[in-house]
Scaffold this motif. Sequence first.
Motif, short mmCIF file in Angstrom:
data_model
loop_
_atom_site.label_atom_id
_atom_site.label_comp_id
_atom_site.label_asym_id
_atom_site.label_seq_id
_atom_site.Cartn_x
_atom_site.Cartn_y
_atom_site.Cartn_z
N ALA A 93 -12.51 -4.34 -47.50
CA ALA A 93 -13.54 -3.37 -47.86
C ALA A 93 -13.05 -1.94 -47.61
O ALA A 93 -13.28 -1.04 -48.42
N LEU A 94 -12.38 -1.74 -46.50
CA LEU A 94 -11.84 -0.42 -46.18
C LEU A 94 -10.78 -0.01 -47.19
O LEU A 94 -10.75 1.14 -47.65
N LEU A 95 -9.91 -0.94 -47.57
CA LEU A 95 -8.89 -0.65 -48.57
C LEU A 95 -9.53 -0.28 -49.91
O LEU A 95 -9.10 0.67 -50.58
N ALA A 96 -10.56 -1.01 -50.31
CA ALA A 96 -11.26 -0.70 -51.56
C ALA A 96 -11.88 0.69 -51.49
O ALA A 96 -11.80 1.47 -52.46
N LEU A 97 -12.47 1.03 -50.37
CA LEU A 97 -13.07 2.36 -50.20
C LEU A 97 -12.01 3.45 -50.29
O LEU A 97 -12.19 4.46 -50.97
N VAL A 98 -10.89 3.25 -49.62
CA VAL A 98 -9.80 4.25 -49.65
C VAL A 98 -9.27 4.41 -51.08
O VAL A 98 -9.06 5.54 -51.55
N LEU A 99 -9.05 3.31 -51.79
CA LEU A 99 -8.56 3.39 -53.16
C LEU A 99 -9.55 4.14 -54.06
O LEU A 99 -9.14 4.97 -54.89
N CYS A 100 -10.83 3.87 -53.89
CA CYS A 100 -11.85 4.56 -54.70
C CYS A 100 -11.89 6.05 -54.37
O CYS A 100 -12.03 6.89 -55.28
N LEU A 101 -11.76 6.40 -53.10
CA LEU A 101 -11.76 7.82 -52.72
C LEU A 101 -10.52 8.53 -53.24
O LEU A 101 -10.61 9.69 -53.69
N VAL A 102 -9.37 7.88 -53.17
CA VAL A 102 -8.15 8.48 -53.71
C VAL A 102 -8.32 8.73 -55.21
O VAL A 102 -7.93 9.78 -55.73
N TYR A 103 -8.91 7.77 -55.89
CA TYR A 103 -9.14 7.92 -57.34
C TYR A 103 -10.11 9.07 -57.62
O TYR A 103 -9.81 9.96 -58.42
N ALA A 104 -11.24 9.06 -56.95
CA ALA A 104 -12.27 10.05 -57.24
C ALA A 104 -11.91 11.46 -56.76
O ALA A 104 -12.17 12.44 -57.46
N LEU A 105 -11.32 11.56 -55.58
CA LEU A 105 -11.05 12.88 -55.01
C LEU A 105 -9.62 13.35 -55.23
O LEU A 105 -9.37 14.56 -55.17
N GLY A 106 -8.69 12.43 -55.45
CA GLY A 106 -7.30 12.82 -55.54
C GLY A 106 -6.72 12.79 -56.95
O GLY A 106 -5.94 13.67 -57.31
N LEU A 107 -7.09 11.78 -57.74
CA LEU A 107 -6.46 11.62 -59.05
C LEU A 107 -7.26 12.27 -60.18
O LEU A 107 -6.68 12.96 -61.03
N LEU A 108 -8.58 12.04 -60.19
CA LEU A 108 -9.40 12.59 -61.27
C LEU A 108 -9.40 14.11 -61.20
O LEU A 108 -9.63 14.70 -60.15
N GLY A 109 -9.12 14.73 -62.32
CA GLY A 109 -9.07 16.19 -62.38
C GLY A 109 -7.67 16.74 -62.16
O GLY A 109 -7.38 17.85 -62.57
N ARG A 110 -6.83 15.97 -61.52
CA ARG A 110 -5.45 16.41 -61.31
C ARG A 110 -4.49 15.77 -62.32
O ARG A 110 -3.45 16.32 -62.60
#
Length: 166
Positions: A93-110
Motif C-alpha cells: 500500500a505504501l509503495l502504491a501511494l509513493v508511485l501515485c504521488l511521484v506520478y501526480a506531483l513529479g511526472l505530470l506537468g514535467r
Amino acid sequence: MSSQRRADLIFAVVLTAMSLYVLVASWRMPRLAELGVHPMSAPGLTPGLISLVLLGLGLALLWRSLRLPAPVPSLAPQADAASAAHNTVWWRALLALVLCLVYALGLLGRLPFLWATGLFVFAFVGAFAFDRARPKRSLSAAAVIALAVAFSVSLLFEQLFLVRLP
C-alpha cells in the motif's frame, strides 16, 4: 466472519454507496446543450463513467465477500505468517501511494502526459506483477501494458472527451 472478509464487506458497501452518489450527482449536472457544447464534453460525463466502473467493482467485491466460504480453522499456529502477510500488505500500500504521488506531483506537468502515464504504468505493473522466475517476460508485459494504457488513455481523453492533455 474473518477480519479480511469483514473489511472487504465494509469497503464494498462504502464503495458502492459512494459510486451511486457520484453517479446520481453526475447525472444531475447540466448538459450544456443549450450553449452548443459537444455532448461528450458535458461536465458530468467523466465522473459518471468512472462511478459506473467503481459501482461494478464495488458490487463484485460485495458479492465475493458474501459468497466466500468461511475459513476452516487450523490447529497449527499461524501468527508469524499472518503477521508477515499484514506487513506485506502495508508495504505494498505504501509503495502504491509513493508511485501515485511521484506520478501526480513529479511526472505530470514535467513530462508529456503520454510519457508520464507510460512510465507510471510501467513502474506500477513492474512493481506489483514482477515474476523473479521470468524477469524478461514480466518487464516485457509491463512495457506492453504501459504502452497500451498510455496511448488509449491519451486517445480517449483527447478524441472522445475533447480534453487537451498537458
